[in-house]
Design a protein around this motif. Structure first.
Motif, PDB file in Angstrom:
ATOM      1  N   GLY A 292       7.851  14.206  -3.057  1.00 43.29           N
ATOM      2  CA  GLY A 292       8.204  12.781  -2.473  1.00 43.29           C
ATOM      3  C   GLY A 292       9.315  12.157  -3.465  1.00 43.29           C
ATOM      4  O   GLY A 292      10.035  11.300  -2.897  1.00 43.29           O
ATOM      5  N   ARG A 293       8.838  12.118  -4.810  1.00 37.73           N
ATOM      6  CA  ARG A 293       9.457  11.469  -5.872  1.00 37.73           C
ATOM      7  C   ARG A 293      10.904  11.945  -5.980  1.00 37.73           C
ATOM      8  O   ARG A 293      11.906  11.221  -6.137  1.00 37.73           O
ATOM      9  CB  ARG A 293       8.506  11.496  -7.182  1.00 37.73           C
TER      10      ARG A 293
ATOM     11  N   GLU B 129      13.894   5.394   2.855  1.00 39.17           N
ATOM     12  CA  GLU B 129      14.098   4.927   1.588  1.00 39.17           C
ATOM     13  C   GLU B 129      12.768   4.134   1.125  1.00 39.17           C
ATOM     14  O   GLU B 129      12.783   3.801  -0.189  1.00 39.17           O
ATOM     15  CB  GLU B 129      15.161   3.941   1.296  1.00 39.17           C
ATOM     16  N   GLY B 130      11.860   4.178   1.911  1.00 36.63           N
ATOM     17  CA  GLY B 130      10.530   3.407   1.375  1.00 36.63           C
ATOM     18  C   GLY B 130      10.893   1.894   1.198  1.00 36.63           C
ATOM     19  O   GLY B 130      11.684   1.452   1.703  1.00 36.63           O
TER      20      GLY B 130
ATOM     21  N   PRO C  50       8.708   6.722  -0.723  1.00 33.65           N
ATOM     22  CA  PRO C  50       8.519   6.899   0.483  1.00 33.65           C
ATOM     23  C   PRO C  50       7.243   6.630   0.846  1.00 33.65           C
ATOM     24  O   PRO C  50       6.046   7.112   0.006  1.00 33.65           O
ATOM     25  CB  PRO C  50       8.709   8.587   0.773  1.00 33.65           C
ATOM     26  N   GLY C  51       6.921   6.114   2.145  1.00 38.85           N
ATOM     27  CA  GLY C  51       5.329   5.659   2.477  1.00 38.85           C
ATOM     28  C   GLY C  51       4.887   4.432   1.944  1.00 38.85           C
ATOM     29  O   GLY C  51       3.582   4.283   2.062  1.00 38.85           O
ATOM     30  N   LEU C  52       5.500   3.873   0.906  1.00 31.04           N
ATOM     31  CA  LEU C  52       5.097   2.478   0.583  1.00 31.04           C
ATOM     32  C   LEU C  52       5.246   1.259   1.619  1.00 31.04           C
ATOM     33  O   LEU C  52       6.316   1.193   2.190  1.00 31.04           O
ATOM     34  CB  LEU C  52       5.990   2.029  -0.675  1.00 31.04           C
ATOM     35  N   VAL C  53       4.296   0.676   1.818  1.00 32.62           N
ATOM     36  CA  VAL C  53       4.158  -0.284   2.951  1.00 32.62           C
ATOM     37  C   VAL C  53       3.968  -1.681   2.249  1.00 32.62           C
ATOM     38  O   VAL C  53       2.968  -1.810   1.773  1.00 32.62           O
ATOM     39  CB  VAL C  53       2.998  -0.340   3.966  1.00 32.62           C
ATOM     40  N   ARG C  54       4.851  -2.593   2.483  1.00 32.00           N
ATOM     41  CA  ARG C  54       5.027  -3.864   1.986  1.00 32.00           C
ATOM     42  C   ARG C  54       4.020  -4.979   2.827  1.00 32.00           C
ATOM     43  O   ARG C  54       4.231  -5.008   4.058  1.00 32.00           O
ATOM     44  CB  ARG C  54       6.116  -4.449   1.549  1.00 32.00           C
TER      45      ARG C  54
ATOM     46  N   PHE D 137       0.766  -1.190   0.059  1.00 31.22           N
ATOM     47  CA  PHE D 137       0.004   0.020  -0.158  1.00 31.22           C
ATOM     48  C   PHE D 137       0.859   1.153  -0.188  1.00 31.22           C
ATOM     49  O   PHE D 137       1.734   1.467   0.832  1.00 31.22           O
ATOM     50  CB  PHE D 137      -0.958   0.071   1.224  1.00 31.22           C
ATOM     51  N   GLN D 138       0.691   2.231  -1.077  1.00 24.98           N
ATOM     52  CA  GLN D 138       1.279   3.442  -0.920  1.00 24.98           C
ATOM     53  C   GLN D 138       0.517   4.479  -0.212  1.00 24.98           C
ATOM     54  O   GLN D 138      -0.629   4.903  -0.727  1.00 24.98           O
ATOM     55  CB  GLN D 138       1.274   3.993  -2.651  1.00 24.98           C
ATOM     56  N   THR D 139       0.790   4.902   1.080  1.00 24.70           N
ATOM     57  CA  THR D 139       0.215   5.642   1.864  1.00 24.70           C
ATOM     58  C   THR D 139       0.333   7.157   1.363  1.00 24.70           C
ATOM     59  O   THR D 139       1.194   7.417   0.532  1.00 24.70           O
ATOM     60  CB  THR D 139       0.725   5.721   3.389  1.00 24.70           C
ATOM     61  N   THR D 140      -0.394   7.933   1.865  1.00 24.56           N
ATOM     62  CA  THR D 140      -0.559   9.332   1.438  1.00 24.56           C
ATOM     63  C   THR D 140       0.678  10.278   2.140  1.00 24.56           C
ATOM     64  O   THR D 140       1.107  11.463   1.455  1.00 24.56           O
ATOM     65  CB  THR D 140      -1.861   9.987   1.762  1.00 24.56           C
ATOM     66  N   ASP D 141       1.067   9.659   3.275  1.00 24.19           N
ATOM     67  CA  ASP D 141       1.994  10.389   4.056  1.00 24.19           C
ATOM     68  C   ASP D 141       2.621   9.417   5.192  1.00 24.19           C
ATOM     69  O   ASP D 141       1.842   8.933   5.946  1.00 24.19           O
ATOM     70  CB  ASP D 141       1.376  11.556   4.775  1.00 24.19           C
TER      71      ASP D 141
END
Length: 556
Positions: free
Chosen positions: A346-347, A282-283, A431-435, A251-255
């Motif tokens: 962020g990118r 580093e995400g 940044p903010g990607l949760v695996r 999930f790519q979170t917003t923040d």
């Protein structure tokens, strides 16, 4: 509306009453009570009398829920030995006997003691009794159905149940479905393909129109500040399927907020915490690249490049309000002042952290007026745009402006928000990607932060149409949005709680699905110390067809 001749709010416990309702009630000493709010039912007790309930009044409560009760009595008494507490207890008990719905609906209570009467004759002219505040059911299932026509639609892909599959969403999230992950409701196997349905709720407008409750614990006053929510379902031949093996969502979170946890919601809108989430700079590098660089086109982007002259004040056009002291540079028209959005920033940060030597020549100027501004050497501008958008420069729309250029991506069609992904090529860290979030059942999940309203102010407003002056009736739900939080809090319209120091906006719906708005500027003119405020709201029904429309009106 509570027209108090002299209002003295006394918030204290009233443990002298044995009833649980009254022991938790909000209390106030007032001169005289009156109320003109919609969706109310008056049950009179008379002076020193028991409740009187006309059976025809009960019809108003049919298929409705009781949300709040005002209990009103007079402090005047002719005998010093008169036991007012005993009478109040008797009145409440009598009301619960003739109106058992009070027990099942569990409304909140307020107690108003009228102190204005100085004689028996004057006290008999006052209202004594109960004011019932009622309305349509506001549980998740009901709100979700109410907003269905204007809420974020599902995106879909076809998954082969024999092989499983992967899909990528426009936000950067991805979904992994194991083989034989789903069955029909009766447990029979699904052969061949089924339809995977997925959508996300990423900002206040999408949350407001989802009907998803943002309360984790009402008892502890714990609310959600969202880093993003998603809903996942599946169907085949018109039947909702059952998940037998967990769906894995990256999930790519917003923040990447502090204190975020992963929660799942049951069908009744109650939340359970599954796990804590810790973000790294580093995400998370694991995921799947979306077909045709879909991530880069997740929304129409606008990147503005202006030749920067540090010897000239910037006080006009799109750059109005920028502080030239912040933008100090020794270059003279050798750099572009580039304005990008938060996600693009962020990118940019991620690419720079990964050691991109060309981007190291840029100068990050930080957040100014909700825009991220970066100074980019002219010779690196094309490379910069391509890296941020993920698209070749020739595929972008281009507009020439004075001393600069605007590049725009072309956006996307809603039908292409979710795509099948082949292979296992990883996407760049984000940044903010949760695996690896496990969805054990089809339903709604979030990655949210717990917060409490630090400066809560209760409001019991009456609403009027700003243009016609007509009082609004048959109200359904009020959504309070504090622009400092990524949330929308749903209330019965007669009783709101707002942050006294927040940047509040209000979206109000009636049962005819008409939409009314009080924007941030108008809300700041409301005297929040006047609990019974009159709120003049603008009818924006014709402008709201989707969350994007509401987002534009709220200026999110």
């Amino acid at each position: 509306m509570l027209k108090f001749l002299s209002l003295i709010l006394l918030f204290h416990s009233i443990n002298s009453f044995s009833q649980d309702e009254l022991s938790k009630a909000q209390t106030a000493d007032i001169s005289k009570y009156s109320n003109t709010q919609s969706n109310t039912l008056f049950i009179s007790t008379g002076f020193n009398e028991a409740p009187i309930l006309d059976k025809t009044q009960l019809e108003k409560l049919k298929d409705r829920k009781i949300y709040h009760v005002d209990f009103v009595y007079t402090a005047y008494r002719e005998s010093e030995t008169f036991d007012q507490n005993k009478l109040n207890q008797s009145r409440v008990s009598s009301l619960k006997e003739i109106l058992p719905q009070l027990t099942t609906d569990e409304p909140t209570w307020s107690v108003f003691k009228q102190i204005g009467a100085k004689s028996r004759d004057e006290a008999k002219t006052y209202f004594h009794g109960f004011v019932i505040h009622y309305g349509a059911f506001l549980e998740y299932q009901q709100q979700n159905a109410f907003f269905q026509e204007i809420q974020t639609p599902f995106s879909t892909v076809q998954i082969n149940n024999q092989t499983g599959g992967r899909a990528a969403y426009i936000s950067g999230s991805s979904i992994e479905m194991d083989k034989y992950a789903v069955t029909f409701p009766d447990g029979s196997p699904v052969e061949g393909f089924y339809t995977l349905k997925y959508r996300e709720f990423r900002n206040q407008s999408e949350i407001a129109l989802s009907g998803i409750p943002m309360v984790f614990s009402s008892e502890n006053e714990e609310l959600f500040n969202s880093a993003g929510m998603y809903e996942i379902r599946a169907e085949r031949d018109g039947q909702e399927l059952i998940l037998k093996k967990p769906a894995i969502v990256n999930f790519q979170t917003t923040d990447p907020l502090d204190g975020v946890a992963f929660y799942d919601m049951d069908k009744n809108g109650h939340w359970d915490e599954n796990q804590k989430i810790e973000f790294t700079d580093e995400g998370n590098p694991t995921g799947f690249r979306m077909s045709a660089n879909l991530w880069s086109r997740k929304s129409p982007k606008k990147i503005t490049l202006r030749k920067y002259n540090n010897n000239k004040d910037i006080d006009e056009g799109d750059a109005e309000g920028y502080d030239r002291r912040i933008l100090s540079s020794s270059a003279d028209y050798n750099e572009y002042m580039v304005e990008i959005d938060k996600v693009s920033h962020g990118r940019y940060k991620q690419l720079k952290q990964n050691g991109d030597s060309i981007l190291f020549a840029t100068k990050d100027q930080g957040l100014i007026k909700k825009n991220y501004t970066i100074l980019v050497p002219v010779e690196n501008a094309i490379y910069f745009v391509e890296q941020i958008t993920g698209l070749p420069i020739d595929s972008l729309e281009k507009e020439t402006i004075d001393k600069g250029i605007i590049y725009k991506t072309k956006g996307f069609n809603s039908d292409t928000k979710l795509v099948n992904v082949l292979g296992d090529e990883p996407i760049p860290p984000s940044p903010g990607l949760v695996r690896g979030l496990k969805s054990d059942n089809f339903g709604v999940y979030n990655c949210d932060q717990i917060f409490r309203i630090l400066h809560p102010i209760p409001l019991t407003p009456t609403y009027f149409d700003l243009e016609t002056g007509i009082k609004l009736e048959n109200l359904y739900v009020a959504c309070v949005i504090d622009m400092d939080m990524n949330a929308s809090l749903s209330y019965h319209p007669n009783h709101l709680v707002v942050n006294e120091r927040g940047n509040n906006q209000l979206v109000l719906f009636n049962e005819k699905r008409e939409v009314f708005l009080m924007d941030e500027a108008a809300f700041k003119n409301v005297d929040l110390k006047q609990m019974d405020a009159q709120l003049n709201v603008l009818n924006v029904t014709h402008k709201i067809k989707s969350p994007a429309d509401l987002q534009e009106l709220l200026k999110i």
